[in-house]
Design a protein around this motif. Structure first.
Motif, PDB file in Angstrom:
ATOM      1  N   ALA A  94     -94.729  43.806  81.895  1.00 30.82           N
ATOM      2  CA  ALA A  94     -95.807  43.109  81.100  1.00 30.82           C
ATOM      3  C   ALA A  94     -94.526  41.720  81.194  1.00 30.82           C
ATOM      4  N   THR A  95     -94.879  41.034  81.683  1.00 25.11           N
ATOM      5  CA  THR A  95     -94.351  39.671  81.964  1.00 25.11           C
ATOM      6  C   THR A  95     -94.712  38.627  80.391  1.00 25.11           C
ATOM      7  N   LEU A 104     -90.369  36.407  88.325  1.00 29.56           N
ATOM      8  CA  LEU A 104     -89.309  37.915  88.302  1.00 29.56           C
ATOM      9  C   LEU A 104     -89.557  37.835  89.546  1.00 29.56           C
ATOM     10  N   ALA A 105     -90.770  38.062  90.297  1.00 30.06           N
ATOM     11  CA  ALA A 105     -91.109  38.997  92.219  1.00 30.06           C
ATOM     12  C   ALA A 105     -90.619  37.689  93.105  1.00 30.06           C
ATOM     13  N   PHE A 106     -90.970  36.658  93.090  1.00 23.40           N
ATOM     14  CA  PHE A 106     -89.921  35.671  94.253  1.00 23.40           C
ATOM     15  C   PHE A 106     -88.564  36.325  93.791  1.00 23.40           C
ATOM     16  N   LEU A 107     -87.969  36.373  92.642  1.00 18.90           N
ATOM     17  CA  LEU A 107     -86.579  36.485  93.020  1.00 18.90           C
ATOM     18  C   LEU A 107     -85.578  37.958  93.330  1.00 18.90           C
ATOM     19  N   LEU A 258     -83.626  41.781  85.611  1.00 15.53           N
ATOM     20  CA  LEU A 258     -83.844  39.671  85.618  1.00 15.53           C
ATOM     21  C   LEU A 258     -84.694  39.810  84.843  1.00 15.53           C
ATOM     22  N   ALA A 259     -85.549  40.828  84.502  1.00 10.92           N
ATOM     23  CA  ALA A 259     -86.378  40.443  82.918  1.00 10.92           C
ATOM     24  C   ALA A 259     -85.290  40.162  81.658  1.00 10.92           C
ATOM     25  N   PHE A 263     -85.788  37.094  80.167  1.00 16.89           N
ATOM     26  CA  PHE A 263     -86.539  36.283  79.307  1.00 16.89           C
ATOM     27  C   PHE A 263     -86.222  37.724  77.770  1.00 16.89           C
ATOM     28  N   ILE A 264     -85.453  38.736  78.083  1.00 16.10           N
ATOM     29  CA  ILE A 264     -84.885  39.656  77.310  1.00 16.10           C
ATOM     30  C   ILE A 264     -86.278  40.322  76.824  1.00 16.10           C
TER      31      ILE A 264
END
Length: 386
Positions: A94-95, A104-107, A258-259, A263-264
């Motif tokens: 979930a994003t 997130l995908a690019f990083l 990364l998430a 974003f926590i």
């Protein structure tokens, strides 16, 4: 104070148009919002009821960075029901909107100095986010011969000029064109990217809003593809800022870390509401029927505007059209149109830096009455210009 060059990216032009439109409304002028791709309907009733229950009964604290199990299970069920495929819950993240998913995908997928191919025209935030991350973006010109979509041949040709790509981003249905990648074409793209060791990122946030052509998810063809989706469009939950991604097994841990740090977790109340949005199919399909009616109104109006070149609007709620017979400066044309008529549309430079000065995007996800009146005003304005 020094300013990071990462912030020195182009603005999201449609939001600049929206800002001008809001200022006009504040001055007491009626405005017809055909600029932003935001449904004019609220979240579905099942989602609103779930949110009310959560406010009364839930602590609404942090969740796992990848989202609550309830939401991820409903997303897996959605892929089973709609696409006939099994997606392990562990691969569903979930994003915070699809925008959080793109970041997130690019990083996770690309290092700085990487190189990624996108279609021209395409959603400008791909280009701008990647630019902020110091990833080179090559916008590959696409036209009617490929339904404004990338193909292996176009990517191969661009690679000969610019060098090998680390990734490719496609969208089906597309923003701004509304065109859909067929199953054979998506399969060809997927196979090509896999063979060339390029990451395929498939933006599928407009799936559910298609008319006569079926859609396919890249997740059905390759588990190494990254799939982004959202509750903003078909589910009519833009301001709730909730989306999801289907993550390749090789990137799962990277995306999770990364998430956690960026974003926590996604907004908890939005996750709980979105879990219930899957129970609102009848209500949501009613919105799609309205989009289809609005689509037909816009398409019927185009000939009287002298517009006969446009991308095939197979889905989403956009028409992307050539207006070179009216202007060679789409930014000025849209600004003048707004001031003269109150009709807000988006200049094509947002989506195609090189050729967008001759194109516009019309969004028709507002009310049918507003679309009808906007088309009448647009016709009168163009008639006055000769």
């Amino acid at each position: 104070m020094p300013v990071s060059r990462r912030g020195e990216i182009p603005p999201f032009v449609v939001m600049e148009v929206a800002k001008a439109a809001v200022e006009l409304e504040r001055a007491g002028r009626p405005v017809f919002h055909l600029e932003v791709g935001q449904p004019s309907t609220p979240a579905p009733q099942t989602a609103l009821a779930a949110a009310r229950r959560a406010l009364d009964e839930d602590i609404l604290g942090y969740t796992l960075a990848t989202g609550v199990h309830r939401l991820r299970a409903r997303i897996a069920e959605h892929y089973r029901r709609v696409h006939g495929i099994e997606i392990p819950i562990e691969r569903i993240v979930a994003t915070t909107g699809s925008s959080g998913g793109f970041l997130l995908a690019f990083l996770a997928a690309f290092d700085g100095k990487g190189r990624v191919a996108i279609a021209a025209p395409s959603y400008p935030c791909y280009r701008n986010i990647l630019g902020a991350l110091d990833v080179e973006v090559v916008a590959v010109p696409c036209g009617p011969e490929t339904r404004y979509q990338l193909t292996p041949a176009l990517i191969e040709e661009a690679a000969r000029v610019h060098g090998a790509f680390d990734g490719v981003i496609v969208a089906s249905p597309s923003n701004p064109t509304g065109s859909i990648i067929s199953e054979p074409d998506m399969r060809a793209l997927s196979g090509y990217c896999r063979a060339a060791r390029m990451t395929l990122i498939s933006d599928e946030i407009y799936q559910g809003i298609q008319y006569d052509i079926p859609v396919v998810t890249a997740a059905a063809l390759d588990e190494e593809a990254i799939v982004l989706n959202s509750f903003s469009k078909y589910f009519s939950m833009t301001g709730w800022r909730i989306g999801w991604m289907i993550t390749p097994p090789t990137l799962l841990r990277s995306v999770e870390k990364l998430a956690q740090n960026f974003f926590i977790s996604p907004p908890t109340i939005s996750q709980l509401a979105a879990s219930a949005a899957f129970d609102a199919t009848e209500e949501l399909d009613g919105h799609v029927r309205r989009y289809r009616a609005n689509h037909d109104i816009v398409m019927a109006a185009l000939p009287s505007l002298g517009i006969n070149q446009y991308a095939p609007p197979d889905g989403a709620f956009y028409v992307y059209a050539d207006v070179s017979h009216l202007t060679d400066d789409s930014v000025k044309f849209c600004a003048d149109l707004l001031q003269a008529t109150g009709v807000a549309i988006t200049p094509g430079v947002d989506f195609d830096v090189e050729r967008g000065h001759r194109t516009i995007r019309i969004s028709y996800c507002t009310s049918t009455g507003a679309v009808t009146e906007a088309m009448e005003r647009l016709k009168a304005y163009c008639a006055e210009r000769g």
